[in-house]
Design an enzyme around this catalytic site. Sequence first.
Site, PDB file in Angstrom:
ATOM      1  N   GLY A   2      32.671  29.147  40.200  1.00  9.44           N
ATOM      2  CA  GLY A   2      31.955  30.021  40.864  1.00  9.44           C
ATOM      3  C   GLY A   2      32.700  31.101  41.934  1.00  9.44           C
ATOM      4  N   GLY A   3      31.781  31.663  42.837  1.00 10.75           N
ATOM      5  CA  GLY A   3      32.452  32.415  43.983  1.00 10.75           C
ATOM      6  C   GLY A   3      32.838  31.613  44.926  1.00 10.75           C
ATOM      7  N   GLN A   4      32.730  30.566  45.342  1.00  6.96           N
ATOM      8  CA  GLN A   4      33.114  29.686  46.338  1.00  6.96           C
ATOM      9  C   GLN A   4      34.046  28.468  45.893  1.00  6.96           C
ATOM     10  OE1 GLN A   4      32.006  30.875  48.934  1.00  6.96           O
ATOM     11  NE2 GLN A   4      29.933  31.482  48.642  1.00  6.96           N
ATOM     12  N   GLN A  46      21.812  13.656  17.272  1.00  8.60           N
ATOM     13  CA  GLN A  46      21.546  13.977  18.486  1.00  8.60           C
ATOM     14  C   GLN A  46      20.780  15.219  18.864  1.00  8.60           C
ATOM     15  OE1 GLN A  46      23.517  14.015  23.178  1.00  8.60           O
ATOM     16  NE2 GLN A  46      24.655  13.272  21.309  1.00  8.60           N
ATOM     17  N   ASP A  98      25.409  19.126  21.516  1.00  9.06           N
ATOM     18  CA  ASP A  98      24.179  18.457  20.926  1.00  9.06           C
ATOM     19  C   ASP A  98      22.923  18.648  21.590  1.00  9.06           C
ATOM     20  OD1 ASP A  98      25.278  17.660  18.480  1.00  9.06           O
ATOM     21  OD2 ASP A  98      25.853  15.655  19.512  1.00  9.06           O
ATOM     22  N   GLU A 103      29.310  17.454  17.850  1.00 12.43           N
ATOM     23  CA  GLU A 103      29.455  17.745  19.356  1.00 12.43           C
ATOM     24  C   GLU A 103      30.567  18.474  19.567  1.00 12.43           C
ATOM     25  OE1 GLU A 103      27.394  17.281  22.168  1.00 12.43           O
ATOM     26  OE2 GLU A 103      29.102  18.326  23.075  1.00 12.43           O
TER      27      GLU A 103
HETATM   28  N1  CAO Z   1      14.866  12.367   1.899  1.00 11.43           N
HETATM   29  C1  CAO Z   1      15.744  12.544   0.805  1.00 11.43           C
HETATM   30  N2  CAO Z   1      16.944  13.098   1.465  1.00 11.43           N
HETATM   31  C2  CAO Z   1      17.291  13.366   2.649  1.00 11.43           C
HETATM   32  C3  CAO Z   1      16.065  13.202   3.602  1.00 11.43           C
HETATM   33  C4  CAO Z   1      15.037  12.800   3.147  1.00 11.43           C
HETATM   34  N3  CAO Z   1      14.074  12.442   3.993  1.00 11.43           N
HETATM   35  N4  CAO Z   1      16.645  13.647   4.779  1.00 11.43           N
HETATM   36  C5  CAO Z   1      17.927  13.987   4.512  1.00 11.43           C
HETATM   37  N5  CAO Z   1      18.105  14.075   3.159  1.00 11.43           N
HETATM   38  C6  CAO Z   1      19.459  14.296   2.736  1.00 11.43           C
HETATM   39  C7  CAO Z   1      19.787  15.582   2.668  1.00 11.43           C
HETATM   40  O1  CAO Z   1      18.848  16.305   1.769  1.00 11.43           O
HETATM   41  C8  CAO Z   1      21.239  15.761   2.304  1.00 11.43           C
HETATM   42  O2  CAO Z   1      21.293  15.937   1.119  1.00 11.43           O
HETATM   43  P1  CAO Z   1      22.190  16.811   0.030  1.00 11.43           P
HETATM   44  O3  CAO Z   1      23.369  17.164   0.794  1.00 11.43           O
HETATM   45  O4  CAO Z   1      22.466  16.172  -1.157  1.00 11.43           O
HETATM   46  O5  CAO Z   1      21.587  18.061  -0.238  1.00 11.43           O
HETATM   47  C9  CAO Z   1      21.886  14.410   2.863  1.00 11.43           C
HETATM   48  O6  CAO Z   1      20.744  13.892   3.260  1.00 11.43           O
HETATM   49  C10 CAO Z   1      22.675  14.920   3.985  1.00 11.43           C
HETATM   50  O7  CAO Z   1      22.012  15.860   4.889  1.00 11.43           O
HETATM   51  P2  CAO Z   1      23.514  16.025   6.248  1.00 11.43           P
HETATM   52  O8  CAO Z   1      24.282  17.221   5.423  1.00 11.43           O
HETATM   53  O9  CAO Z   1      22.412  16.724   7.082  1.00 11.43           O
HETATM   54  O10 CAO Z   1      24.069  15.029   6.632  1.00 11.43           O
HETATM   55  P3  CAO Z   1      25.672  14.564   6.848  1.00 11.43           P
HETATM   56  O11 CAO Z   1      25.653  13.170   7.257  1.00 11.43           O
HETATM   57  O12 CAO Z   1      26.156  14.837   5.665  1.00 11.43           O
HETATM   58  O13 CAO Z   1      26.135  15.400   7.792  1.00 11.43           O
HETATM   59  C11 CAO Z   1      25.852  16.631  10.251  1.00 11.43           C
HETATM   60  C12 CAO Z   1      25.639  15.290   9.460  1.00 11.43           C
HETATM   61  C13 CAO Z   1      25.203  16.322  11.570  1.00 11.43           C
HETATM   62  C14 CAO Z   1      27.248  16.965  10.280  1.00 11.43           C
HETATM   63  C15 CAO Z   1      24.844  17.857   9.391  1.00 11.43           C
HETATM   64  O14 CAO Z   1      23.654  17.248   9.370  1.00 11.43           O
HETATM   65  C16 CAO Z   1      24.965  19.223  10.221  1.00 11.43           C
HETATM   66  O15 CAO Z   1      26.162  19.721  10.295  1.00 11.43           O
HETATM   67  N6  CAO Z   1      23.876  19.340  10.825  1.00 11.43           N
HETATM   68  C17 CAO Z   1      23.728  20.481  11.660  1.00 11.43           C
HETATM   69  C18 CAO Z   1      24.504  20.573  13.093  1.00 11.43           C
HETATM   70  C19 CAO Z   1      24.133  19.417  13.897  1.00 11.43           C
HETATM   71  O16 CAO Z   1      22.786  19.356  13.937  1.00 11.43           O
HETATM   72  N7  CAO Z   1      24.964  18.432  14.142  1.00 11.43           N
HETATM   73  C20 CAO Z   1      24.956  17.525  15.166  1.00 11.43           C
HETATM   74  C21 CAO Z   1      25.590  16.451  15.116  1.00 11.43           C
HETATM   75  S1  CAO Z   1      25.207  15.213  16.072  1.00 11.43           S
HETATM   76  O17 CAO Z   1      23.926  15.368  16.781  1.00 11.43           O
END
Ligand code: CAO
Length: 435
Positions: free
Chosen positions: A269-271, A44, A194, A165
Amino acid sequence: MAGFREGAQALHAPRSVDQHIHEKENVLRKALEGVRVLDMTHVQSGPSCTQLLAWLGADVVKLEAPGGDVTRKQLRDIPNVDSLYFTMLNCNKRSITLNMKSPEGKRIFTELLPRFDILAENFGPGAIDRMGFGWDVLQEINPRLIFASIKGFGDGRYTHYKAYEVIAQAMGGSMSTTGFIDGPPMATGAQIGDSGTGIHAVAGILAALYQREHTGRGQRVTVAMQDSVLNLCRVKLRDHQRLQRGPLNEYPNNEFGDEVPRSGNASGGGQPGWAVKCAPGGPNDYVYVVVQPVGWEPIANLIGRPELVTDPEWSTPDARLNKLDKMFQLIEEWSMGLGKWQVLEILNQYNIPCGPILSTKEIIEDESLLANDMVVRVDHPERGEFTTVGCPLKLSDSPVDVRTSPLLGEHNADVYGEELGLHDQLVTLKAKGVI
Ligand code: CAO
């Protein structure tokens, strides 16, 4: 991008009348027309940012792993059709697939990058570096690139932690200050961690784009979810410091320690404000009422207590401060005999700020939100029509036309074929799992 640069340069160079006319004739149809975003965001926070950029006119190409953004399949309401989670956050974008872990994927990415102004991502910490594309590498490939990253946290002890989030709400000051004092910390329904962070990222990216007009250089934009939530909790940090000077009299709480307590529905807020019950007593039959100093007289008259207008115990905001609970109880005794829409109408006749608590059903059916393109119907090739939330940024010269989210890899041929000349290789690349 040429049109955008010319437009921005014109902002700081003296212009003749002729130039003005010339610019008007070549006016951009969208604010960000010509700006290209390579969008590696998922879930998101990131997609909410790039969707806004798309609505402002940027060409947003969403780059997904061949399996697609995980949200395409999350919380699906129709089998085998992109979820509303995905469709509502990825409108007006194009989609390409690319396996960033394959050598060929990395090569194609390196060819693509110079064609874009902005790269946006919100992978977990370190993921983009593990792909082999840290900031140093990206800058070398495209010195004009603006590289925007959303992470859970800034530099420090939490840097390496993933975030979602409500984790951001928990660590940014929102949960400890939301809810009632005798209940647990509460998450808010607004996705401030998010989408709130996504909006902050948009501001950073647009500022970087503008600065690039002067410097010719791209730059790194980083936004942390914890920081964005904290920015939105600014007034709670205000109150924290006020605590050193004594109790927070506008809070409904009786006791104060050394941290800001949860204060229910107090206005912050203030109100003073509170949500008062209305008829017939359903879960959303409430109106939030704010009592400004000038509002007291009409309110006291409306609730049938005209004597409180002049009673020194009630007549001034200071006098009412220690009995706000009683004040809103009196207002509620009146409002409970009326429907929330009636209360809205009556109070507004006296210019008293108030708002009925609208359910999701009431919002999705609200005529003015529909008329203002804030509740928008969109055609999707596989699911048919769906409803989404429109663009809250209204620019008089850059109208938003909300279009469907893309199917996975729908634009592979356009981007890899047309732009990189890989027409003949598309089938092989697909078979090898590169795209
Ligand atoms: N081709 C190949 N691999 C890909 C890719 C692509 N096009 N796009 C993503 N990947 C791989 C990444 O390289 C990663 O691999 P490694 O960990 O082996 O290096 C893997 O996908 C997982 O990526 P991730 O850590 O982003 O995904 P997750 O599901 O484990 O975690 C989340 C999700 C949201 C917790 C994490 O991305 C995060 O903390 N993001 C930053 C904070 C954020 O934006 N949070 C929002 C959450 S809800 O909106």
